[in-house]
Design a protein around this motif. Structure first.
Motif, PDB file in Angstrom:
ATOM      1  N   MET A   1       0.980  -1.259   0.017  1.00 21.42           N
ATOM      2  CA  MET A   1      -0.192  -0.062   0.047  1.00 21.42           C
ATOM      3  C   MET A   1       0.840   1.154  -0.012  1.00 21.42           C
ATOM      4  N   ALA A   2       0.610   2.158  -0.863  1.00 21.04           N
ATOM      5  CA  ALA A   2       1.406   3.488  -1.077  1.00 21.04           C
ATOM      6  C   ALA A   2       1.211   4.351  -0.021  1.00 21.04           C
ATOM      7  N   ILE A   3       1.944   5.409   0.423  1.00 20.03           N
ATOM      8  CA  ILE A   3       1.614   6.240   1.426  1.00 20.03           C
ATOM      9  C   ILE A   3       0.569   7.497   0.754  1.00 20.03           C
ATOM     10  N   ASP A   4      -0.047   7.922   1.754  1.00 24.18           N
ATOM     11  CA  ASP A   4      -1.225   8.751   1.256  1.00 24.18           C
ATOM     12  C   ASP A   4      -1.314  10.084   2.221  1.00 24.18           C
ATOM     13  N   ILE A   5      -0.892  11.124   1.981  1.00 21.01           N
ATOM     14  CA  ILE A   5      -0.569  12.272   2.788  1.00 21.01           C
ATOM     15  C   ILE A   5      -2.340  12.774   3.224  1.00 21.01           C
ATOM     16  N   LYS A   6      -3.327  12.352   2.713  1.00 22.56           N
ATOM     17  CA  LYS A   6      -4.566  12.577   3.064  1.00 22.56           C
ATOM     18  C   LYS A   6      -5.159  11.569   4.511  1.00 22.56           C
ATOM     19  N   LYS A   7      -4.336  10.575   4.458  1.00 21.06           N
ATOM     20  CA  LYS A   7      -4.524   9.669   5.613  1.00 21.06           C
ATOM     21  C   LYS A   7      -3.839   9.796   6.918  1.00 21.06           C
ATOM     22  N   SER A   8      -2.768  10.820   6.769  1.00 18.33           N
ATOM     23  CA  SER A   8      -1.624  11.161   7.815  1.00 18.33           C
ATOM     24  C   SER A   8      -2.312  12.177   8.731  1.00 18.33           C
ATOM     25  N   GLN A   9      -1.572  12.380   9.808  1.00 22.83           N
ATOM     26  CA  GLN A   9      -1.691  13.477  10.299  1.00 22.83           C
ATOM     27  C   GLN A   9      -0.692  14.505  10.139  1.00 22.83           C
ATOM     28  N   ASP A  10      -0.477  15.616  10.862  1.00 26.97           N
ATOM     29  CA  ASP A  10       0.234  16.802  10.226  1.00 26.97           C
ATOM     30  C   ASP A  10       1.679  16.813  10.521  1.00 26.97           C
ATOM     31  N   VAL A  11       2.452  15.666   9.886  1.00 27.70           N
ATOM     32  CA  VAL A  11       3.888  15.423  10.539  1.00 27.70           C
ATOM     33  C   VAL A  11       4.950  15.973   9.461  1.00 27.70           C
ATOM     34  N   TYR A  12       4.577  16.965   8.726  1.00 32.30           N
ATOM     35  CA  TYR A  12       5.367  17.565   7.931  1.00 32.30           C
ATOM     36  C   TYR A  12       6.080  18.625   8.359  1.00 32.30           C
ATOM     37  N   LYS A  13       7.037  19.406   7.366  1.00 32.65           N
ATOM     38  CA  LYS A  13       7.642  20.448   8.080  1.00 32.65           C
ATOM     39  C   LYS A  13       6.797  21.765   8.079  1.00 32.65           C
ATOM     40  N   ASP A  14       6.508  22.297   9.360  1.00 30.34           N
ATOM     41  CA  ASP A  14       5.721  23.383   9.516  1.00 30.34           C
ATOM     42  C   ASP A  14       5.916  23.911  10.968  1.00 30.34           C
ATOM     43  N   ALA A  15       6.824  24.713  11.221  1.00 27.74           N
ATOM     44  CA  ALA A  15       6.908  24.925  12.662  1.00 27.74           C
ATOM     45  C   ALA A  15       6.241  25.633  13.362  1.00 27.74           C
ATOM     46  N   GLY A  16       5.206  26.562  12.425  1.00 29.89           N
ATOM     47  CA  GLY A  16       4.261  27.525  12.929  1.00 29.89           C
ATOM     48  C   GLY A  16       4.821  28.699  13.573  1.00 29.89           C
ATOM     49  N   GLU A  17       3.849  29.857  13.937  1.00 34.95           N
ATOM     50  CA  GLU A  17       4.229  30.896  14.488  1.00 34.95           C
ATOM     51  C   GLU A  17       4.171  30.692  16.017  1.00 34.95           C
ATOM     52  N   SER A  18       3.038  29.871  16.358  1.00 36.07           N
ATOM     53  CA  SER A  18       2.906  29.589  17.997  1.00 36.07           C
ATOM     54  C   SER A  18       2.591  28.231  18.056  1.00 36.07           C
TER      55      SER A  18
END
Length: 316
Positions: A1-18
């Motif tokens: 089964m291939a990975i699917d970003i729509k089925k993941s939580q937010d574990v990508y690079k996005d440090a955020g402001e707060s």
């Protein structure tokens, strides 16, 4: 089964402001009640996040949450277990130690405004508070130009955008039961800022391995042998393995407490652990100015895995 970003939580690079990091311990007073609350949280957390995205549109909101090893064993005793989910084992180097600290539930929230982070955690805790105690809560912020609190640009070598999914999401070759899940390693550091700021800029650069102003990498012969970007690199047979890492500044400046909350997301904890082992056994120069006060490993379930928890499949 291939990975699917729509089925993941937010574990990508996005440090955020707060940013808010929350680590909870289960009280473990009543297993059936605890399981029911976790089912409810698994179900409602996504609705809470979606509601906040509507309320805050178009500002980005990113959330990831998951379980420590002991919590998984306790809550889901009859379920399969992610292959690399275990309690983090401390790494003792010649000078410094990467300590291991407890954690059952981990929540990582980032947004433009701290009010959004507050609202999300407050609503989450409205569900979780009756069955948990707080092990750690850290409020972070984006420093100028996306720099770490020690003054250097953070995350230059991070995989970016969709590419980061290849480094953070488990695929079927690694663990077919938990495709699109991820491992999160959380480590909180307190800095000796007076000592660090007392260094000349060129000595700071030799310690990090990059120029402070423009972020260009130093030549190898300009770096210290234990420069951070040397000893934190994981390379096997000439191929560099990467994770998605974020270094989030936090501070209580009046109390002279300033630090970095490190969060590393990866599809396999083995890579992160090798990086940590090299840092501590080779005495990363930054460790002369940075003391780890936490160290915990968590599994971040995919939405499919959360659906199995919601439906009670893993409780049977």
């Amino acid at each position: 089964m291939a990975i699917d970003i729509k089925k993941s939580q937010d574990v990508y690079k996005d440090a955020g402001e707060s940013i808010i990091f929350t680590t909870l311990m289960l009280k473990k007073d009543d297993l059936k009640r605890d399981q029911e609350v976790i089912q409810e949280f698994s179900d409602l957390s996504n609705s809470i996040i979606n509601s906040m995205r509507i309320r805050q549109d178009p500002q980005p909101i990113s959330v990831a949450w998951g379980f420590g090893s002991n919590a998984w064993d306790y809550l889901l005793p009859n379920a399969p277990k992610p292959k690399e989910l275990d309690n983090f084992q401390e790494i003792k180097g010649p000078k410094y130690t990467a300590i291991s600290t407890p954690g059952d539930i981990f929540i990582h929230v980032r947004a433009q405004q701290m009010s959004v982070c507050y609202e999300l955690i407050e609503q989450f805790m409205g569900i979780l508070r009756p069955i948990t105690t707080v092990e750690d809560e850290t409020h972070g912020f984006r420093y100028f130009e996306g720099r770490s609190i020690i003054g250097f640009i953070d995350g230059t070598e991070n995989p970016a955008g969709v590419e980061s999914m290849d480094y953070t999401l488990i695929d079927s070759d690694e663990d077919a039961e938990f495709v699109n899940g991820s491992y999160a390693f959380a480590q909180k550091y307190i800095h000796k800022m007076n000592d660090w700021n007392g260094l000349k800029t060129e000595d700071q650069e030799k310690a990090v391995g990059r120029h402070k102003f423009n972020d260009r990498e130093l030549e190898d012969d300009e770096k210290l042998p234990n420069a951070h970007n040397i000893v934190s690199k994981d390379e096997v047979d000439g191929v560099e393995n990467k994770i998605v890492r974020m270094n989030v500044p936090f501070s209580d400046p009046a109390q002279n407490i300033t630090g970095t909350y490190f969060i590393g997301y990866s599809k396999t904890f083995t890579i992160t652990n090798r990086m940590l082992t090299k840092m501590f056994t080779e005495s990363d120069r930054l460790l002369d100015f940075s003391t780890p006060v936490t160290g915990s490993l968590f599994f971040i379930p995919s939405k499919d895995t959360l659906d199995k928890i919601i439906d009670g499949e893993y409780y049977i």
